[in-house]
Scaffold this motif. Structure first.
Motif, mmCIF file in Angstrom:
data_model
loop_
_atom_site.group_PDB
_atom_site.id
_atom_site.type_symbol
_atom_site.label_atom_id
_atom_site.label_comp_id
_atom_site.label_asym_id
_atom_site.label_seq_id
_atom_site.Cartn_x
_atom_site.Cartn_y
_atom_site.Cartn_z
ATOM 1 N N ILE A 114 0.834 -1.204 0.000
ATOM 2 C CA ILE A 114 0.000 0.000 0.000
ATOM 3 C C ILE A 114 0.867 1.253 0.000
ATOM 4 C CG2 ILE A 114 -1.605 1.346 1.416
ATOM 5 C CD1 ILE A 114 -2.940 -1.308 2.150
ATOM 6 N N SER A 115 1.922 1.279 0.799
ATOM 7 C CA SER A 115 2.779 2.464 0.826
ATOM 8 C C SER A 115 3.540 2.636 -0.480
ATOM 9 C CB SER A 115 3.737 2.413 2.007
ATOM 10 O OG SER A 115 4.600 1.316 1.884
ATOM 11 N N THR A 116 3.944 1.529 -1.108
ATOM 12 C CA THR A 116 4.623 1.616 -2.398
ATOM 13 C C THR A 116 3.672 2.128 -3.476
ATOM 14 O OG1 THR A 116 6.041 -0.230 -1.761
ATOM 15 C CG2 THR A 116 5.945 0.310 -4.098
ATOM 16 N N LEU A 117 2.441 1.664 -3.455
ATOM 17 C CA LEU A 117 1.466 2.151 -4.434
ATOM 18 C C LEU A 117 1.187 3.637 -4.246
ATOM 19 C CD1 LEU A 117 -1.123 -0.766 -4.598
ATOM 20 C CD2 LEU A 117 0.535 -0.085 -6.339
ATOM 21 N N GLY A 118 1.288 4.123 -3.031
ATOM 22 C CA GLY A 118 1.079 5.546 -2.776
ATOM 23 C C GLY A 118 2.148 6.415 -3.419
ATOM 24 N N PHE A 119 3.361 5.922 -3.539
ATOM 25 C CA PHE A 119 4.446 6.682 -4.154
ATOM 26 C C PHE A 119 4.378 6.683 -5.679
ATOM 27 C CE2 PHE A 119 6.697 5.752 -0.090
ATOM 28 C CZ PHE A 119 6.853 7.073 0.303
ATOM 29 N N LEU A 120 3.626 5.773 -6.266
ATOM 30 C CA LEU A 120 3.589 5.652 -7.718
ATOM 31 C C LEU A 120 2.662 6.655 -8.390
ATOM 32 C CD1 LEU A 120 3.650 1.773 -8.106
ATOM 33 C CD2 LEU A 120 5.544 3.382 -8.348
ATOM 34 N N HIS A 121 1.770 7.279 -7.648
ATOM 35 C CA HIS A 121 0.818 8.274 -8.186
ATOM 36 C C HIS A 121 0.070 7.718 -9.402
ATOM 37 C CE1 HIS A 121 2.469 11.177 -5.452
ATOM 38 N NE2 HIS A 121 3.688 10.985 -5.943
ATOM 39 N N LEU A 122 -0.574 6.590 -9.226
ATOM 40 C CA LEU A 122 -1.327 5.950 -10.302
ATOM 41 C C LEU A 122 -2.706 6.576 -10.434
ATOM 42 C CD1 LEU A 122 -0.464 2.241 -9.544
ATOM 43 C CD2 LEU A 122 0.526 3.681 -11.295
ATOM 44 N N ASP A 123 -3.255 6.480 -11.635
ATOM 45 C CA ASP A 123 -4.611 6.947 -11.892
ATOM 46 C C ASP A 123 -5.591 5.981 -11.222
ATOM 47 O OD1 ASP A 123 -6.734 8.383 -13.002
ATOM 48 O OD2 ASP A 123 -6.772 7.072 -14.773
ATOM 49 N N VAL A 124 -6.544 6.512 -10.478
ATOM 50 C CA VAL A 124 -7.473 5.691 -9.706
ATOM 51 C C VAL A 124 -8.338 4.831 -10.622
ATOM 52 C CG1 VAL A 124 -9.400 5.743 -8.090
ATOM 53 C CG2 VAL A 124 -7.497 7.317 -7.799
ATOM 54 N N SER A 125 -8.779 5.375 -11.749
ATOM 55 C CA SER A 125 -9.648 4.598 -12.642
ATOM 56 C C SER A 125 -8.911 3.413 -13.255
ATOM 57 C CB SER A 125 -10.230 5.486 -13.735
ATOM 58 O OG SER A 125 -9.199 6.010 -14.540
ATOM 59 N N SER A 126 -7.625 3.572 -13.584
ATOM 60 C CA SER A 126 -6.873 2.446 -14.150
ATOM 61 C C SER A 126 -6.638 1.370 -13.089
ATOM 62 C CB SER A 126 -5.550 2.914 -14.741
ATOM 63 O OG SER A 126 -4.711 3.430 -13.737
ATOM 64 N N VAL A 127 -6.398 1.793 -11.853
ATOM 65 C CA VAL A 127 -6.220 0.825 -10.765
ATOM 66 C C VAL A 127 -7.523 0.060 -10.527
ATOM 67 C CG1 VAL A 127 -5.770 0.580 -8.297
ATOM 68 C CG2 VAL A 127 -4.376 2.126 -9.668
ATOM 69 N N MET A 128 -8.656 0.759 -10.572
ATOM 70 C CA MET A 128 -9.950 0.098 -10.379
ATOM 71 C C MET A 128 -10.239 -0.877 -11.521
ATOM 72 S SD MET A 128 -10.943 1.056 -7.539
ATOM 73 C CE MET A 128 -12.631 1.151 -7.115
ATOM 74 N N ASN A 129 -9.851 -0.545 -12.764
ATOM 75 C CA ASN A 129 -10.047 -1.463 -13.892
ATOM 76 C C ASN A 129 -9.214 -2.733 -13.720
ATOM 77 O OD1 ASN A 129 -11.878 0.208 -15.178
ATOM 78 N ND2 ASN A 129 -10.297 1.237 -16.389
ATOM 79 N N VAL A 130 -7.966 -2.576 -13.309
ATOM 80 C CA VAL A 130 -7.102 -3.742 -13.078
ATOM 81 C C VAL A 130 -7.642 -4.577 -11.927
ATOM 82 C CG1 VAL A 130 -4.798 -4.447 -12.324
ATOM 83 C CG2 VAL A 130 -5.058 -2.670 -14.046
ATOM 84 N N LEU A 131 -8.098 -3.906 -10.888
ATOM 85 C CA LEU A 131 -8.655 -4.609 -9.735
ATOM 86 C C LEU A 131 -9.923 -5.360 -10.119
ATOM 87 C CD1 LEU A 131 -8.405 -5.160 -6.720
ATOM 88 C CD2 LEU A 131 -9.774 -3.125 -6.312
#
Length: 79
Positions: free
Chosen positions: A49-66
């Protein structure tokens, strides 16, 4: 443990299998592995979770992958 003469081969196999199972302490080892696995998941989750916070990913793309990886899980996070 005392030795018993068993002539029926399948029964002898099962008895030997149970003896080896207990001699190698399989139940204790399985319990230890489960215990340490359970308590190692929380720190691993925190690192991810902390590593993902540093990556500044787009929320919609993360939700699509999830949604592809775990259908229905993204609905839980959107609420």
């Amino acid at each position: 443990m005392r030795k018993i003469e068993i002539r029926f081969r399948p029964v002898r196999f099962v008895v030997r299998l149970v003896q080896l199972y207990l001699d190698h302490r399989v139940p204790r080892t399985a319990a230890q592995m489960s215990y340490y696995l359970l308590f190692s998941l929380f720190p691993l989750l925190m690192i991810v979770i902390s590593t993902l916070g540093f990556l500044h990913l787009d929320v919609s793309s993360v939700m699509n992958v999830l949604d592809v990886a775990a259908p229905g899980a993204s609905g839980l996070l959107e609420e």
